[in-house]
Enzyme design. Sequence first.
Site, short mmCIF file in Angstrom:
data_model
loop_
_atom_site.label_atom_id
_atom_site.label_comp_id
_atom_site.label_asym_id
_atom_site.label_seq_id
_atom_site.Cartn_x
_atom_site.Cartn_y
_atom_site.Cartn_z
N MET A 34 0.71 -1.27 0.02
CA MET A 34 0.44 0.35 0.03
C MET A 34 0.57 1.10 -0.04
O MET A 34 0.38 2.67 -0.06
CB MET A 34 -0.86 0.07 1.38
CG MET A 34 -2.20 -1.49 0.72
SD MET A 34 -3.25 -0.60 2.20
CE MET A 34 -2.24 -1.10 3.78
N TYR A 65 4.46 3.87 0.83
CA TYR A 65 4.73 4.75 2.43
C TYR A 65 6.00 4.31 2.74
O TYR A 65 5.64 3.49 3.76
CB TYR A 65 3.52 4.91 2.99
CG TYR A 65 4.08 6.46 3.49
CD1 TYR A 65 4.06 7.96 3.13
CD2 TYR A 65 4.56 6.34 4.89
CE1 TYR A 65 4.39 8.05 3.64
CE2 TYR A 65 5.01 7.69 6.14
CZ TYR A 65 5.09 8.95 4.87
OH TYR A 65 5.63 10.41 5.67
N TYR A 66 6.83 3.67 1.52
CA TYR A 66 8.50 2.51 1.86
C TYR A 66 8.75 2.84 3.15
O TYR A 66 9.25 4.07 3.08
CB TYR A 66 8.58 2.18 0.94
CG TYR A 66 8.08 2.16 -0.49
CD1 TYR A 66 6.67 0.60 -0.03
CD2 TYR A 66 7.93 1.67 -1.90
CE1 TYR A 66 6.48 0.51 -1.16
CE2 TYR A 66 7.15 1.47 -2.53
CZ TYR A 66 6.18 0.96 -2.28
OH TYR A 66 5.41 -0.47 -3.88
N GLY A 82 10.68 -2.50 5.61
CA GLY A 82 10.33 -3.35 5.95
C GLY A 82 9.55 -3.96 4.10
O GLY A 82 10.29 -4.91 3.88
N HIS A 83 9.21 -2.81 3.78
CA HIS A 83 8.82 -3.09 1.46
C HIS A 83 9.97 -3.87 1.36
O HIS A 83 9.91 -4.46 0.20
CB HIS A 83 8.10 -1.86 1.38
CG HIS A 83 6.90 -1.78 2.18
ND1 HIS A 83 6.78 -0.33 2.88
CD2 HIS A 83 5.55 -1.77 2.03
CE1 HIS A 83 5.20 -0.07 3.66
NE2 HIS A 83 4.49 -1.77 3.35
N GLY A 123 4.89 -9.91 4.41
CA GLY A 123 5.62 -10.02 5.62
C GLY A 123 5.09 -10.35 6.68
O GLY A 123 3.83 -10.63 6.76
N GLN A 124 5.87 -11.55 7.72
CA GLN A 124 5.52 -11.42 9.01
C GLN A 124 4.78 -10.78 9.73
O GLN A 124 4.28 -11.48 10.70
CB GLN A 124 6.26 -12.75 9.06
CG GLN A 124 6.68 -14.14 8.79
CD GLN A 124 7.80 -14.77 9.17
OE1 GLN A 124 8.92 -14.15 10.31
NE2 GLN A 124 8.89 -15.58 8.37
N LYS A 125 4.83 -9.33 9.04
CA LYS A 125 4.40 -8.37 10.88
C LYS A 125 2.50 -8.68 10.62
O LYS A 125 1.91 -8.46 11.09
CB LYS A 125 4.20 -7.39 10.37
CG LYS A 125 4.11 -6.15 10.86
CD LYS A 125 4.62 -5.24 11.17
CE LYS A 125 3.89 -3.78 11.65
NZ LYS A 125 2.90 -3.24 11.10
N SER A 153 6.04 0.54 10.50
CA SER A 153 4.91 0.07 9.42
C SER A 153 4.96 1.54 9.65
O SER A 153 5.43 2.80 9.66
CB SER A 153 3.70 -0.01 11.01
OG SER A 153 2.58 0.00 10.74
P1 AMP Z 1 1.58 -2.83 3.98
O1 AMP Z 1 2.04 -1.29 2.60
O2 AMP Z 1 1.24 -1.51 5.69
O3 AMP Z 1 0.32 -2.93 3.48
O4 AMP Z 1 2.67 -3.40 3.74
C1 AMP Z 1 3.09 -4.78 2.65
C2 AMP Z 1 3.80 -5.76 2.89
O5 AMP Z 1 5.01 -5.25 3.49
C3 AMP Z 1 2.97 -7.01 3.82
O6 AMP Z 1 3.47 -7.98 3.24
C4 AMP Z 1 3.52 -6.49 4.88
O7 AMP Z 1 3.53 -7.36 5.54
C5 AMP Z 1 5.06 -6.19 4.77
N1 AMP Z 1 5.48 -5.34 5.72
C6 AMP Z 1 4.78 -4.46 6.12
N2 AMP Z 1 5.32 -3.65 7.41
C7 AMP Z 1 6.75 -4.42 7.60
C8 AMP Z 1 7.77 -5.13 8.31
N3 AMP Z 1 7.82 -3.58 9.31
N4 AMP Z 1 8.64 -6.31 8.21
C9 AMP Z 1 8.59 -7.16 7.20
N5 AMP Z 1 7.15 -7.09 6.38
C10 AMP Z 1 6.86 -5.54 6.23
#
Ligand code: AMP
Length: 283
Positions: free
Chosen positions: A30, A32-33, A36-37, A147-149, A185
């Site tokens: 989604m 806003y990298y 983790g991304h 991500g395992q988050k 996050s």
């Molecule tokens: P999002 O943009 O928040 O929807 O996240 C996109 C992907 O990045 C999802 O698979 C999340 O699980 C992963 N993700 C988000 N935060 C982290 C993090 N701190 N460490 C690893 N992966 C992450």
Amino acid sequence: MKILTAPDELQQTCLEWRARGLSVALVPTMGYYHDGHVSLMRHAREAAQKVVVSLFVNPTQFGPGEDLATYPRDPERDAAIAESNGVDLLFMPSPEDMYSPAHATWVEVPELSRTMCGLSRPTHFRGVCTVVLKLFMLAQPAIAFFGQKDWQQAAILKRMAADLNVPTAIRTCPIVREKDGLALSSRNVYLTQEERAQAPHLYQSLRLAAELAASGETDARRLMTAIREHWKTYLPKAQEDYLTIVEPDSLAPVETLSGPALCALAVRLGKARLIDNMLLKTA
Ligand code: AMP
């Protein structure tokens, strides 16, 4: 790096790659990298010849009153980060590109979605499953990275892929944390300075439980009590959304630890809803 917004152009490009024998890895995001991304992009880069990243703040996974309108966005910075991490194609559709006004099909894994984050976000995983399956149909990836988050999300998507014979391998990557332990996050920007200073105690509380489990504590209730005591002392303003210890794949609650178990939590801290988790290993 190619940037596309039209779903049929993404599909066409990926079909052409496949026809040329090139494998595709997909990273749904989604935007806003943060690092983790980036770690998912790097894993994808190693796993396939073509890396597709989707950047889409998917409206169907937000409930009424949630932060869809205020979700942090910076597409130009995101595109620069994706490009510098070897991404071949960044897919940035609008909601109208992804959902026609006639959209009427939903993908659900109810049994795994009624617990944990699904308790306070009852339509969230339906939106996630639907958009991820759409992205799989568009990019036809051999492999996709999550991500395992978002452990519950990954467990649900693995179930969905297995149940629907989706020919995409789902890989999960470890949680990337700040130096002080806070899980990265996009939503951490909602934290005030004071909340940000306290937030690493979520990680500390999970470590405390992991240490207790490793030294012989098998009673899930006692482990959760220790976590809540830690919050009472160090995170007095945090409001518990849920705290649970579950079997890592089925997400069924565990009362007595007899093998690896997942301790997962969500709390509200000011404007932010923070999630985190850790695998507990028994002595
Ligand atoms: P999002 O943009 O928040 O929807 O996240 C996109 C992907 O990045 C999802 O698979 C999340 O699980 C992963 N993700 C988000 N935060 C982290 C993090 N701190 N460490 C690893 N992966 C992450």
